[in-house]
Scaffold this motif. Structure first.
Motif, PDB file in Angstrom:
ATOM      1  N   UNK A  92      30.254  56.453  64.093  1.00  0.00           N
ATOM      2  CA  UNK A  92      30.214  56.603  62.541  1.00  0.00           C
ATOM      3  C   UNK A  92      29.166  57.657  62.034  1.00  0.00           C
ATOM      4  N   UNK A  93      28.318  58.208  62.993  1.00  0.00           N
ATOM      5  CA  UNK A  93      27.235  58.887  62.542  1.00  0.00           C
ATOM      6  C   UNK A  93      27.205  60.349  63.175  1.00  0.00           C
ATOM      7  N   UNK A  94      27.429  60.473  64.778  1.00  0.00           N
ATOM      8  CA  UNK A  94      27.548  61.638  65.362  1.00  0.00           C
ATOM      9  C   UNK A  94      28.823  62.444  65.273  1.00  0.00           C
ATOM     10  N   UNK A  95      29.098  63.551  64.946  1.00  0.00           N
ATOM     11  CA  UNK A  95      30.201  64.521  64.970  1.00  0.00           C
ATOM     12  C   UNK A  95      30.347  64.532  66.581  1.00  0.00           C
ATOM     13  N   UNK A  96      31.721  64.466  66.967  1.00  0.00           N
ATOM     14  CA  UNK A  96      32.039  64.486  68.614  1.00  0.00           C
ATOM     15  C   UNK A  96      30.965  64.121  69.330  1.00  0.00           C
ATOM     16  N   UNK A  97      30.854  62.455  69.252  1.00  0.00           N
ATOM     17  CA  UNK A  97      29.787  61.959  69.803  1.00  0.00           C
ATOM     18  C   UNK A  97      29.801  61.911  71.494  1.00  0.00           C
ATOM     19  N   UNK A  98      30.982  62.039  72.105  1.00  0.00           N
ATOM     20  CA  UNK A  98      31.396  62.010  73.510  1.00  0.00           C
ATOM     21  C   UNK A  98      30.653  63.363  74.015  1.00  0.00           C
ATOM     22  N   UNK A  99      30.831  64.418  73.191  1.00  0.00           N
ATOM     23  CA  UNK A  99      30.217  65.651  73.454  1.00  0.00           C
ATOM     24  C   UNK A  99      28.867  66.169  73.117  1.00  0.00           C
ATOM     25  N   UNK A 100      28.354  65.322  72.009  1.00  0.00           N
ATOM     26  CA  UNK A 100      27.209  65.505  71.486  1.00  0.00           C
ATOM     27  C   UNK A 100      26.079  64.695  71.957  1.00  0.00           C
ATOM     28  N   UNK A 101      26.244  63.388  72.242  1.00  0.00           N
ATOM     29  CA  UNK A 101      25.075  62.639  72.778  1.00  0.00           C
ATOM     30  C   UNK A 101      24.218  63.032  73.989  1.00  0.00           C
ATOM     31  N   UNK A 102      24.916  63.348  74.974  1.00  0.00           N
ATOM     32  CA  UNK A 102      24.071  63.876  76.142  1.00  0.00           C
ATOM     33  C   UNK A 102      23.371  62.955  76.965  1.00  0.00           C
ATOM     34  N   UNK A 103      22.815  63.137  78.002  1.00  0.00           N
ATOM     35  CA  UNK A 103      22.118  62.160  79.015  1.00  0.00           C
ATOM     36  C   UNK A 103      20.897  61.549  78.293  1.00  0.00           C
TER      37      UNK A 103
ATOM     38  N   UNK B 275      23.286  54.692  76.576  1.00  0.00           N
ATOM     39  CA  UNK B 275      24.842  54.520  76.634  1.00  0.00           C
ATOM     40  C   UNK B 275      25.768  55.626  77.211  1.00  0.00           C
ATOM     41  N   UNK B 276      25.222  57.101  77.133  1.00  0.00           N
ATOM     42  CA  UNK B 276      25.786  58.150  77.744  1.00  0.00           C
ATOM     43  C   UNK B 276      25.644  58.186  79.074  1.00  0.00           C
ATOM     44  N   UNK B 277      24.464  58.099  79.366  1.00  0.00           N
ATOM     45  CA  UNK B 277      23.794  58.249  80.635  1.00  0.00           C
ATOM     46  C   UNK B 277      24.471  57.333  81.759  1.00  0.00           C
TER      47      UNK B 277
ATOM     48  N   UNK C  43      17.712  78.869  67.350  1.00  0.00           N
ATOM     49  CA  UNK C  43      18.177  78.051  68.606  1.00  0.00           C
ATOM     50  C   UNK C  43      19.702  77.858  68.416  1.00  0.00           C
ATOM     51  N   UNK C  44      20.028  76.765  69.168  1.00  0.00           N
ATOM     52  CA  UNK C  44      21.438  76.670  69.486  1.00  0.00           C
ATOM     53  C   UNK C  44      21.607  75.152  69.719  1.00  0.00           C
ATOM     54  N   UNK C  45      22.951  74.586  69.976  1.00  0.00           N
ATOM     55  CA  UNK C  45      23.216  73.463  70.517  1.00  0.00           C
ATOM     56  C   UNK C  45      24.207  73.198  71.407  1.00  0.00           C
ATOM     57  N   UNK C  46      24.106  72.462  72.589  1.00  0.00           N
ATOM     58  CA  UNK C  46      25.075  72.655  73.455  1.00  0.00           C
ATOM     59  C   UNK C  46      25.852  71.245  73.479  1.00  0.00           C
ATOM     60  N   UNK C  47      27.360  71.304  73.444  1.00  0.00           N
ATOM     61  CA  UNK C  47      28.072  70.447  73.629  1.00  0.00           C
ATOM     62  C   UNK C  47      28.575  70.145  75.003  1.00  0.00           C
ATOM     63  N   UNK C  48      28.873  69.000  75.549  1.00  0.00           N
ATOM     64  CA  UNK C  48      29.294  68.744  76.578  1.00  0.00           C
ATOM     65  C   UNK C  48      30.647  68.732  77.084  1.00  0.00           C
ATOM     66  N   UNK C  49      31.184  69.407  78.130  1.00  0.00           N
ATOM     67  CA  UNK C  49      32.665  69.459  78.403  1.00  0.00           C
ATOM     68  C   UNK C  49      33.252  68.192  78.498  1.00  0.00           C
ATOM     69  N   UNK C  50      34.555  67.551  78.270  1.00  0.00           N
ATOM     70  CA  UNK C  50      34.949  66.404  78.411  1.00  0.00           C
ATOM     71  C   UNK C  50      36.596  66.754  79.025  1.00  0.00           C
ATOM     72  N   UNK C  51      36.663  67.945  79.452  1.00  0.00           N
ATOM     73  CA  UNK C  51      38.017  68.360  80.227  1.00  0.00           C
ATOM     74  C   UNK C  51      37.953  68.466  81.628  1.00  0.00           C
TER      75      UNK C  51
END
Length: 1005
Positions: A413-424, A428-430, A771-779
């Motif tokens: 409900x808060x993080x866009x593209x959560x599986x790619x955005x949360x990170x280690x 929970x993601x870790x 700066x920039x932000x890195x999304x994580x791949x899920x493919x």
């Protein structure tokens, strides 16, 4: 020096009165709401104390970090003239070094100190400190305990110092010879406090331990000796809530007892505490369960300021006041006679509390002067979910195991593209392996490189945000001025074009995710997709100098001749064509008589480059060499640029000028960004065209402004035949010069160097690398990161961001992400970034109001105080919303006075605005009718934000009634049940701790 407003003057008088009271503790708290100028009060207190005949006035200014303390100490003493101010601030930045420095002889001396280095506490890790401290300790030990000093291993005090050690010791020996003899006695006393009696024996035992610890204890003793030997007259604790342990440890730490004058050895100094949040004003049930009690923090502070007896009285009065408020709410019929009796009894208790506390504290709040309506300016953003949103949620749930599955909903409900955005960094993601899924709508390298976002991102809030922060608006190069000098055009010609937005969220992953997706959306909207895509988009530059001085150089050249001889304010308030005609007359008046050729066929054929014409004019008036020298310092080793500069230097004095060339001069006088920049700057920094300062202006224009505007995203939205034409049209259409004039007027009030610091200040803001932000791949395939730039929108504070990739001659390199202070400074300009996304770290102690009046609550705060803190970031002195309304009200009076054309219109506006001032001084710059900020709250089907916002709105009106009460969240719930009628009854009972008693003066509301 800024003169205190009446509400500030009242606080100054109250503080001085507390310091002069022989029965009091000489302590006073200024707890004014955020943005109300507590530093102005501190400065005025110091000024008045310096006039009492004591020489010098010793001021300790303590803040949480060296950058803050060193920055603000000059503001405290800026009532002094230049030489005295320089002497006052040229002081050591730690307590133990004060003994090393010369005894001050000036009228005021201020030491900027930090708790960590000067008051570390008994449990702090001890270090060897600076070489100068250890050298002074050596010569002081030789005088205090010569036999011990002779036997002491010299390596212990020398530590890592080498060749320069003997020089440092010799210098300190000379200083000690000039120091008061009492310092040695104070040092012996301090050693006894630190090491215990039988000092010589205790020193020998301690010297056998770890050298850094032994030296650290000696440094602590030196600090105590210094404090007792040269005690301060005034101690200012700024934002002390960040190092509140000093107050808690005052009875155990000898150094703090000496600082606060409670050791019966040193006389107590005047103690001025500054903080907008000096005590927790509201604590939730969860916080209270953890032992965090707002009531106890307040009462502890009352005891520190006024003593145990006042605390005891305050405790009883707060308890009785709370009981009486509960009695009022318990009535079902507010018209019952018993209700009014209870209200009267509560008012008596309120006044008794005020009489008890105002002798030692003052808290001024905006809503004591003007009504704050949360619904005014509130926009609810409809965030309708789509099918893909739920696929994203299901994928996240399936990726988490049973231990963390409950966390999927708040993340989704808060993080866009959560599986790619949360990170280690997220547990929970870790702990879980994110499942691969190529069918989801997601960020991919191919999507990024091809500038191909999906029609809709699978996030309801992000889609709703795009309606109030669309790519077209975020691509604006700058914010429209509040007081345009002529009617604006194109994308600036609208009341709804303000692009700046301050966003608050719950999770640290949300700000960079939102910022990068917004920035990517701007690029995808603006950049052509067939010219190399994402990676190559920024490789091409439009503003380069050729071997001959041409339009690019002329556009960014702050020509002294054009700056001094043209002034659009002569015709301000009229049409652009009227301004153009006025500037044409000014240019003709500045040129030699008869130099302009008649409008013949032959004359029309002659049309030299604007660079040639302008350089020849500068040669004629004798400034071409000055211009060339300044440009040489700005362009580096660029061979083509050097050739163009040389051509400028060698130009011949102009003899004739054709009508077409005259028309070019008029165009560049009005629309060249370098000329507009120079004219705006000279109104606030008259020395900028001087031979020593002019290179600074050229550097700002070329390295700052040109580099900022040479951006394919910004240029894509501008109309014109070429890049120079695009920018020059935008300068006119977007009121560029009036925008800069407004910005410089704002900034000059806060810069230590005054107008002389404006060029450097703007240059550093324009050259931000966010700066920039890195999304994580899920493919399927090897895990990789997808790096996306942040520029139009950036994350702030503790949000997660990555270094900025840059493409140079040696391939891709990475620049460190900008520091929070650099980002804040850039956001506080009219230029990029336009969206600042942050968590709660950005909601206290920071100002974002200069060019922003919109707040987005991505996630609603949990309590009304946090809501007030968030919106307080843009509700500050001379905020954008206030300036817009003041300018609209006063513009006709400003433009009618043509005699003011030589100064900034904002100086005239500030003078006229004083007519709107009230008795408190808070109007019109803090409070102005109709000058509401804009707040955005999401409205989601089955969501709770609207209901929670309504509850926060109700509680915000009355949360101040919970001050000093236990179980505050329950107390607020009880008071909120009575509805609008009950709130109207309770609101006058809010405790007013302002020195002026603003809530008690109906004519101020």
């Amino acid at each position: 020096m800024s003169k205190p407003k009446p509400f500030q003057e009242a606080a100054v008088i109250a503080a001085i009165g507390a310091f002069a009271d022989p029965t009091g503790r000489k302590r006073f708290l200024v707890a004014d709401e955020v943005g109300l100028g507590k530093t102005v009060i501190a400065k005025e207190v110091a000024r008045r104390m310096s006039q009492d005949g004591r020489r010098p006035l010793i001021v300790y200014y303590i803040a949480n970090g060296h950058s803050v303390s060193n920055q603000n100490k000059e503001r405290i003493v800026d009532f002094l003239h230049d030489d005295a101010r320089t002497a006052a601030i040229g002081t050591p930045d730690r307590l133990s070094l004060i003994a090393v420095s010369a005894v001050p002889k000036d009228s005021v001396v201020i030491y900027a100190l930090t708790p960590a280095t000067s008051f570390p506490g008994a449990r702090a890790r001890l270090t060897g400190g600076r070489k100068e401290e250890r050298a002074f300790l050596k010569v002081l030990l030789e005088r205090a305990y010569p036999a011990f000093s002779r036997d002491l291993d010299p390596a212990i005090l020398r530590l890592t110092a080498r060749a320069s050690w003997d020089l440092a010791v010799d210098g300190c020996a000379r200083m000690l010879a000039d120091a008061p003899r009492s310092l040695t006695r104070r040092f012996r006393e301090a050693l006894a406090v630190e090491f215990g009696e039988s000092v010589r024996a205790q020193l020998e035992i301690a010297a056998t331990g770890k050298p850094s610890v032994f030296v650290g204890r000696l440094r602590r003793a030196l600090a105590l000796a210094t404090l007792r030997n040269q005690p301060p007259d005034l101690v200012i604790l700024d934002e002390f809530q960040r190092y509140r342990q000093l107050l808690d440890e005052q009875d155990q730490d000898p150094l703090l007892k000496a600082l606060f004058g409670s050791d019966c050895i040193t006389p107590p100094p005047a103690l001025l505490l500054l903080s907008a949040t000096p005590y927790r004003m509201l604590s939730t049930r969860w916080e209270e369960a953890r032992g965090v009690l707002a009531q106890r923090e307040l009462l502890d502070l009352v005891e520190f300021l006024a003593g145990a007896s006042v605390r005891e009285k305050a405790t009883g009065l707060f308890s009785a006041f709370g009981d009486k408020l509960r009695d009022i709410v318990a009535h079902t019929n507010i018209d019952h006679p018993a209700v009014m009796k209870d209200v009267g009894d509560a008012a008596i208790l309120r006044d008794q509390l005020r009489a008890l506390l105002t002798p030692v504290m003052s808290r001024t709040e905006r809503d004591s002067v003007g009504k704050i309506d949360l619904l005014a300016g509130t926009h609810f953003l409809h965030a309708e979910p789509i099918e893909e949103d739920f696929r994203i949620y299901r994928h996240l749930v399936e990726s988490f195991d049973n231990r963390t599955r409950h966390e999927a909903l708040p993340y989704w409900s808060s993080v866009p593209l959560p599986a790619q955005s949360l990170g280690p960094r997220y547990a929970a993601w870790q702990r879980d392996r994110i499942k691969l899924n190529q069918k989801l709508v997601r960020m991919t390298i191919a999507r990024r490189d091809q500038l191909n976002p999906p029609p809709e991102w699978p996030d309801a809030k992000l889609r709703a945000l795009a309606k109030v922060a669309p790519p077209k608006r975020l691509a604006l190069p700058w914010v429209a001025p509040s007081l345009p000098w002529w009617p604006l055009a194109r994308d600036w010609h609208s009341d709804a074009v303000d692009p700046k937005l301050l966003m608050f969220s719950r999770f640290r992953a949300t700000p960079p995710s939102v910022a990068s997706l917004l920035s990517f959306g701007v690029e995808a909207y603006c950049l052509p997709k067939k010219r190399g895509g994402y990676e190559k988009a920024y490789r091409r530059r439009h503003f380069k100098l050729s071997a001959d001085p041409g339009p690019v150089m002329a556009a960014f050249h702050p020509s002294p001749w054009l700056i001094l001889n043209t002034n659009p304010l002569i015709a301000a308030g009229g049409s652009v064509s009227a301004v153009r005609q006025a500037m044409r007359r000014q240019i003709l008046d500045a040129l030699p008589k008869g130099i302009v050729e008649r409008d013949t066929v032959k004359a029309r054929r002659r049309h030299r480059s604007i660079g040639r014409v302008l350089s020849s004019i500068e040669c004629l008036v004798g400034v071409a060499g000055k211009s060339a020298d300044a440009w040489n310092m700005a362009v580096g080793d660029d061979a083509a640029a050097k050739a163009a500069i040389n051509q400028w230097r060698l130009a011949k004095p102009i003899e004739r000028i054709s009508p077409a060339e005259l028309s070019d001069l008029v165009d560049y006088a009005l629309g060249a960004p370098g000329v507009a920049l120079g004219r705006a700057l000279i109104r606030h920094d008259p020395t900028i065209l001087g031979p020593q300062r002019f290179p600074e202006l050229v550097r700002l224009s070329w390295q700052g402004l040109r580099a900022y505007l040479d951006n394919p995203v910004l240029l894509s939205g501008l109309q014109g035949k070429n890049a120079v034409d695009q920018v020059m049209r935008a300068v006119v259409d977007g009121g560029f010069e009036s925008m800069l004039d407004e910005h410089f007027w704002l900034r000059v009030q806060n810069l230590q160097e005054g107008g002389a610091g404006l060029a450097k200040d703007l240059l550093s803001a324009l050259t931000l690398r966010a700066g920039s932000f890195s999304f994580h791949s899920i493919a399927a395939g090897k895990h990789h990161k997808i790096q996306v730039r942040c520029h139009a929108a950036v994350a702030f504070g503790d949000a997660e961001s990555d270094p900025t990739p840059t493409i140079g001659e040696n391939g891709v390199s990475f620049l460190a992400a900008a520091r929070p202070d650099e980002i804040r400074r850039s956001f506080n300009t009219p230029f990029w970034p336009h969206v600042l996304a942050t968590t709660s770290v950005g909601q206290e102690g920071l100002d974002f109001h200069l060019w922003c009046s919109r707040v987005l609550h991505w996630d609603l705060s949990s309590n009304p105080l946090d809501l007030e803190q968030r919106e307080g970031r843009v509700q500050r002195y001379a905020g954008l919303a206030v300036r817009r309304h003041l300018a609209d009200d006063l513009k006709s009076e400003i433009w009618i006075d043509r005699g003011m054309a030589e100064i900034s219109p904002w100086l005239r506006l500030a003078e006229l605005a004083e007519r709107h001032a009230d008795a408190s001084g808070m109007r019109p710059w803090w409070v102005h009718e109709g000058a509401e900020i804009t707040r955005h709250v999401f409205d989601r089907p089955f969501g709770r934000d609207i209901g929670r916002f309504a509850l926060l709105k109700e509680q915000r009106m009355i949360y101040r009634l919970a001050l000093g009460q236990p179980n505050q969240e329950d107390f607020l719930d009880i008071l909120s049940r009575g509805g609008e009628a009950m709130r109207s009854l309770l609101h006058p009972l809010v405790l007013d701790l302002s020195a002026m008693g603003l809530r008690q003066k109906p004519h101020l509301t």
